[in-house]
Design a protein around this motif. Structure first.
Motif, mmCIF file in Angstrom:
data_model
loop_
_atom_site.group_PDB
_atom_site.id
_atom_site.type_symbol
_atom_site.label_atom_id
_atom_site.label_comp_id
_atom_site.label_asym_id
_atom_site.label_seq_id
_atom_site.Cartn_x
_atom_site.Cartn_y
_atom_site.Cartn_z
ATOM 1 N N GLU A 1 1.321 -1.498 0.166
ATOM 2 C CA GLU A 1 -0.065 0.187 0.546
ATOM 3 C C GLU A 1 0.644 1.304 -0.004
ATOM 4 O OE1 GLU A 1 -3.007 0.007 2.689
ATOM 5 O OE2 GLU A 1 -3.865 -1.841 2.068
ATOM 6 N N ALA A 2 1.673 1.170 0.970
ATOM 7 C CA ALA A 2 2.925 2.408 0.444
ATOM 8 C C ALA A 2 3.347 2.837 -0.862
ATOM 9 C CB ALA A 2 4.111 1.702 1.911
ATOM 10 N N MET A 3 3.550 1.277 -1.248
ATOM 11 C CA MET A 3 4.318 1.229 -2.288
ATOM 12 C C MET A 3 3.680 2.148 -3.582
ATOM 13 S SD MET A 3 6.782 -1.461 -4.632
ATOM 14 C CE MET A 3 5.479 -2.981 -4.300
ATOM 15 N N GLN A 4 2.506 2.044 -3.123
ATOM 16 C CA GLN A 4 0.844 2.198 -4.913
ATOM 17 C C GLN A 4 0.871 3.668 -4.286
ATOM 18 O OE1 GLN A 4 -2.684 -0.515 -3.295
ATOM 19 N NE2 GLN A 4 -2.205 -1.076 -6.366
ATOM 20 N N ALA A 5 1.104 3.901 -2.416
ATOM 21 C CA ALA A 5 0.753 5.428 -2.180
ATOM 22 C C ALA A 5 1.446 6.135 -2.989
ATOM 23 C CB ALA A 5 1.257 5.411 -0.844
ATOM 24 N N GLN A 6 3.262 6.147 -3.476
ATOM 25 C CA GLN A 6 4.099 6.651 -3.445
ATOM 26 C C GLN A 6 4.209 6.719 -5.200
ATOM 27 O OE1 GLN A 6 6.924 7.796 -1.840
ATOM 28 N NE2 GLN A 6 6.661 6.799 0.100
ATOM 29 N N GLN A 7 3.757 5.929 -5.494
ATOM 30 C CA GLN A 7 3.255 5.770 -7.210
ATOM 31 C C GLN A 7 2.142 6.881 -7.067
ATOM 32 O OE1 GLN A 7 2.140 1.316 -8.228
ATOM 33 N NE2 GLN A 7 3.971 0.843 -8.913
ATOM 34 N N GLN A 8 1.014 7.210 -6.909
ATOM 35 C CA GLN A 8 0.467 8.009 -7.364
ATOM 36 C C GLN A 8 1.192 9.580 -7.022
ATOM 37 O OE1 GLN A 8 -2.704 8.125 -4.215
ATOM 38 N NE2 GLN A 8 -4.601 9.061 -5.133
ATOM 39 N N ALA A 9 1.740 9.550 -5.956
ATOM 40 C CA ALA A 9 2.283 10.407 -5.194
ATOM 41 C C ALA A 9 3.265 11.178 -6.329
ATOM 42 C CB ALA A 9 2.831 11.150 -4.167
ATOM 43 N N PHE A 10 3.900 10.204 -7.015
ATOM 44 C CA PHE A 10 4.565 11.066 -8.202
ATOM 45 C C PHE A 10 4.022 11.372 -9.258
ATOM 46 C CE2 PHE A 10 7.749 9.316 -11.566
ATOM 47 C CZ PHE A 10 8.565 9.364 -11.618
ATOM 48 N N MET A 11 2.800 9.793 -9.883
ATOM 49 C CA MET A 11 2.112 10.562 -11.092
ATOM 50 C C MET A 11 1.348 11.777 -10.836
ATOM 51 S SD MET A 11 3.066 8.057 -13.290
ATOM 52 C CE MET A 11 1.686 8.792 -14.393
ATOM 53 N N LYS A 12 1.142 12.399 -9.702
ATOM 54 C CA LYS A 12 0.316 13.669 -8.824
ATOM 55 C C LYS A 12 1.243 14.200 -9.020
ATOM 56 C CE LYS A 12 -2.815 14.277 -6.081
ATOM 57 N NZ LYS A 12 -3.227 14.224 -5.066
ATOM 58 N N ALA A 13 2.742 14.405 -8.909
ATOM 59 C CA ALA A 13 4.041 15.075 -9.140
ATOM 60 C C ALA A 13 4.822 15.959 -10.144
ATOM 61 C CB ALA A 13 4.742 14.847 -8.473
ATOM 62 N N LEU B 1 10.479 7.060 -1.486
ATOM 63 C CA LEU B 1 10.528 6.366 -1.645
ATOM 64 C C LEU B 1 11.805 5.329 -0.787
ATOM 65 C CD1 LEU B 1 10.586 4.420 -3.576
ATOM 66 C CD2 LEU B 1 12.576 6.437 -4.567
ATOM 67 N N ALA B 2 13.226 6.562 0.013
ATOM 68 C CA ALA B 2 14.118 5.997 0.782
ATOM 69 C C ALA B 2 13.522 5.256 1.817
ATOM 70 C CB ALA B 2 15.373 7.448 1.195
ATOM 71 N N GLU B 3 11.988 5.366 2.738
ATOM 72 C CA GLU B 3 11.825 5.192 3.537
ATOM 73 C C GLU B 3 11.621 3.633 3.495
ATOM 74 O OE1 GLU B 3 8.666 8.019 5.575
ATOM 75 O OE2 GLU B 3 9.810 9.106 6.031
ATOM 76 N N LEU B 4 10.778 3.913 2.598
ATOM 77 C CA LEU B 4 10.044 2.175 1.795
ATOM 78 C C LEU B 4 11.467 1.330 0.870
ATOM 79 C CD1 LEU B 4 7.557 0.864 0.891
ATOM 80 C CD2 LEU B 4 8.058 2.098 -1.480
ATOM 81 N N GLN B 5 12.143 1.446 1.133
ATOM 82 C CA GLN B 5 13.505 1.110 0.555
ATOM 83 C C GLN B 5 13.776 1.050 1.602
ATOM 84 O OE1 GLN B 5 15.789 3.825 -1.877
ATOM 85 N NE2 GLN B 5 14.979 3.136 -4.170
ATOM 86 N N ASP B 6 14.007 1.510 2.893
ATOM 87 C CA ASP B 6 14.376 1.417 4.075
ATOM 88 C C ASP B 6 13.500 -0.411 5.272
ATOM 89 O OD1 ASP B 6 16.143 1.184 6.203
ATOM 90 O OD2 ASP B 6 14.824 2.255 7.332
ATOM 91 N N LYS B 7 12.727 0.277 4.430
ATOM 92 C CA LYS B 7 11.429 -0.702 5.347
ATOM 93 C C LYS B 7 11.754 -1.795 4.416
ATOM 94 C CE LYS B 7 8.324 2.366 6.576
ATOM 95 N NZ LYS B 7 6.977 3.097 6.706
ATOM 96 N N LEU B 8 12.090 -2.337 3.209
ATOM 97 C CA LEU B 8 11.863 -3.733 1.974
ATOM 98 C C LEU B 8 13.228 -3.746 2.996
ATOM 99 C CD1 LEU B 8 10.430 -2.192 -0.693
ATOM 100 C CD2 LEU B 8 9.912 -3.557 0.975
#
Length: 186
Positions: free
Chosen positions: A128-140, A175-182
């Motif tokens: 879900e966090a990755m999907q949110a990242q994708q959504q924010a990236f597309m919005k930006a 994205l950095a936080e997500l990579q750290d979690k993964l």
């Protein structure tokens, strides 16, 4: 309507050895059990008399598995089976068992088909966090035009409250936080 393939013919010789007519070799009860597990129907016939011995051998396979501790049938069910044989009249147990196994096979088939439709990625931690990242990236990247319709997230920056540079910084941080979690999950 699909036609059932012919069962694998096994012939029993006078020596009680079992002969696979497809492969022209002798087989054991364990081999026959394997054929059945693989989805093959078998028919076992006495070579000399032509009598169908399939039921006898299938019951023997079940008895051997039960005696090795691979119990599938509860004692209550076994008692009911014995009662149905000793009842003297026509029993509804065979029809009930056949209908029950037909429903079980049908249910298993539907479950397997349904599993193909499920995306295993949705069960992955952090999806879900990755999907949110994708959504924010597309919005930006699009300035809010043609927004991706994925799930919203509290971690998503509000694009209309910030300029593009701040959005990009927020995305990089997330994205950095997500990579750290993964990397911690690995």
């Amino acid at each position: 309507m699909t036609e059932k393939p012919a069962p694998l013919l096994i012939k029993r010789y006078a020596s009680r050895r079992l002969y696979n007519t497809e492969t022209s070799d002798y087989v054991t009860l364990e081999d026959i059990s394997g054929f059945i597990r693989d989805g093959r129907e078998v028919q076992i016939v006495d070579l000399k008399t032509g009598d169908d011995l399939t039921r006898q051998y299938l019951l023997q396979i079940i008895a051997e598995h039960e005696s090795r501790g691979e119990s599938v049938l509860p004692v209550d069910v076994l008692n009911d089976l014995v009662r149905s044989y000793m009842g003297g009249g026509a029993s509804v147990v065979p029809q009930f068992l056949q209908a029950s196994f037909d429903m079980l096979r049908d249910g298993q088939s539907k479950m397997i088909e349904g599993m193909g439709a499920i995306n295993p990625m949705t069960k992955m931690p952090g999806f879900e966090a990755m999907q949110a990242q994708q959504q924010a990236f597309m919005k930006a990247m699009t300035g809010g035009l043609g927004q991706w319709s994925g799930p919203s997230s509290e971690a998503e920056p509000a694009a209309d409250a910030k300029d593009g540079g701040e959005d990009l910084d927020a995305i990089k941080k997330q994205l950095a936080e997500l990579q750290d979690k993964l990397s911690k999950l690995s």
